[in-house]
Design a protein around this motif. Structure first.
Motif, PDB file in Angstrom:
ATOM      1  N   LEU A 233      25.549 -10.012  44.190  1.00  0.00           N
ATOM      2  CA  LEU A 233      24.679  -9.002  43.581  1.00  0.00           C
ATOM      3  C   LEU A 233      25.447  -8.105  42.628  1.00  0.00           C
ATOM      4  O   LEU A 233      24.997  -7.846  41.506  1.00  0.00           O
ATOM      5  CB  LEU A 233      24.004  -8.171  44.679  1.00  0.00           C
TER       6      LEU A 233
ATOM      7  N   TYR B   5      15.841  -8.327  47.172  1.00  0.00           N
ATOM      8  CA  TYR B   5      17.089  -7.874  47.797  1.00  0.00           C
ATOM      9  C   TYR B   5      16.792  -6.796  48.832  1.00  0.00           C
ATOM     10  O   TYR B   5      17.504  -5.806  48.942  1.00  0.00           O
ATOM     11  CB  TYR B   5      18.096  -7.371  46.758  1.00  0.00           C
TER      12      TYR B   5
ATOM     13  N   ARG C 167      19.622  -5.695  51.107  1.00  0.00           N
ATOM     14  CA  ARG C 167      20.893  -5.312  50.480  1.00  0.00           C
ATOM     15  C   ARG C 167      20.984  -3.801  50.310  1.00  0.00           C
ATOM     16  O   ARG C 167      19.980  -3.094  50.290  1.00  0.00           O
ATOM     17  CB  ARG C 167      21.037  -6.000  49.118  1.00  0.00           C
ATOM     18  N   ASP C 168      22.207  -3.330  50.132  1.00  0.00           N
ATOM     19  CA  ASP C 168      22.479  -1.907  50.016  1.00  0.00           C
ATOM     20  C   ASP C 168      22.208  -1.436  48.584  1.00  0.00           C
ATOM     21  O   ASP C 168      23.133  -1.278  47.789  1.00  0.00           O
ATOM     22  CB  ASP C 168      23.929  -1.632  50.426  1.00  0.00           C
TER      23      ASP C 168
END
Length: 178
Positions: free
Chosen positions: A99, A118, A121-122
């Protein structure tokens, strides 16, 4: 695989060093694409250059049987399609591209990157509430607000999907403005 920009570290970038990116997360048919299209129009009217990254779990990109698909099937790792006003590049790799590498590649041409998906995801993100009112709200990492046409049992801000300017300002405020 997407290469890192010259001089970039090969270790994952900290979220503080990432390009300005904001994700929309939700189940299939929750309205992510529609909201992103409305936000694109609003951000563009504000004079911002916006890129979009759509995450998919599918490798098929809608070109089955077309020349670009045939080139990939025959072994090309990089296929470009050029037309008046368009350049589309497809890179094949054995694994999903990181990413941070994708965001770094998109960043030079954009003031902001809107990300569809995503959800685990962070990334800072807005959740689009499940269409079924009986479904529990997912607990996405980085979740800052919800988008829903109905009231939600949450302590986070909730925007109506038609509040495009308010959502846009929320995103810009969170990312530190322009």
């Amino acid at each position: 695989m997407i290469s890192s920009p010259p001089g970039a570290s090969t270790s994952p970038a900290s979220p503080a060093l990432r390009p300005k990116a904001f994700a929309m997360a939700g189940s299939s048919n929750s309205g992510k694409t529609e909201l992103i299209c409305r936000l694109l129009e609003w951000f563009t009217a504000q004079g911002l250059r916006v890129a979009v990254l759509k995450h998919s779990h599918h490798q098929q990109i809608g070109d089955d049987g077309k020349d670009t698909w045939r080139y990939r099937q025959a072994g090309s790792r990089l296929v470009a399609l050029a037309a008046p006003g368009l350049l589309q590049i497809t890179r094949s790799s054995a694994e999903e591209p990181p990413l941070d590498a994708i965001l770094a590649e998109l960043a030079p041409g954009a003031d902001l990157i809107l990300v569809e998906g995503y959800k685990t995801r962070d990334l800072p993100k807005m959740g689009l509430a499940p269409p079924d009112a009986a479904s529990p709200l997912p607990d996405y990492p980085g979740l800052l607000a919800w988008v829903s046409a109905r009231p939600l049992p949450t302590g986070l801000p909730v925007f109506n999907p038609l509040q495009v300017a308010e959502i846009g300002r929320f995103i810009l405020d969170h990312l530190g403005g322009r």
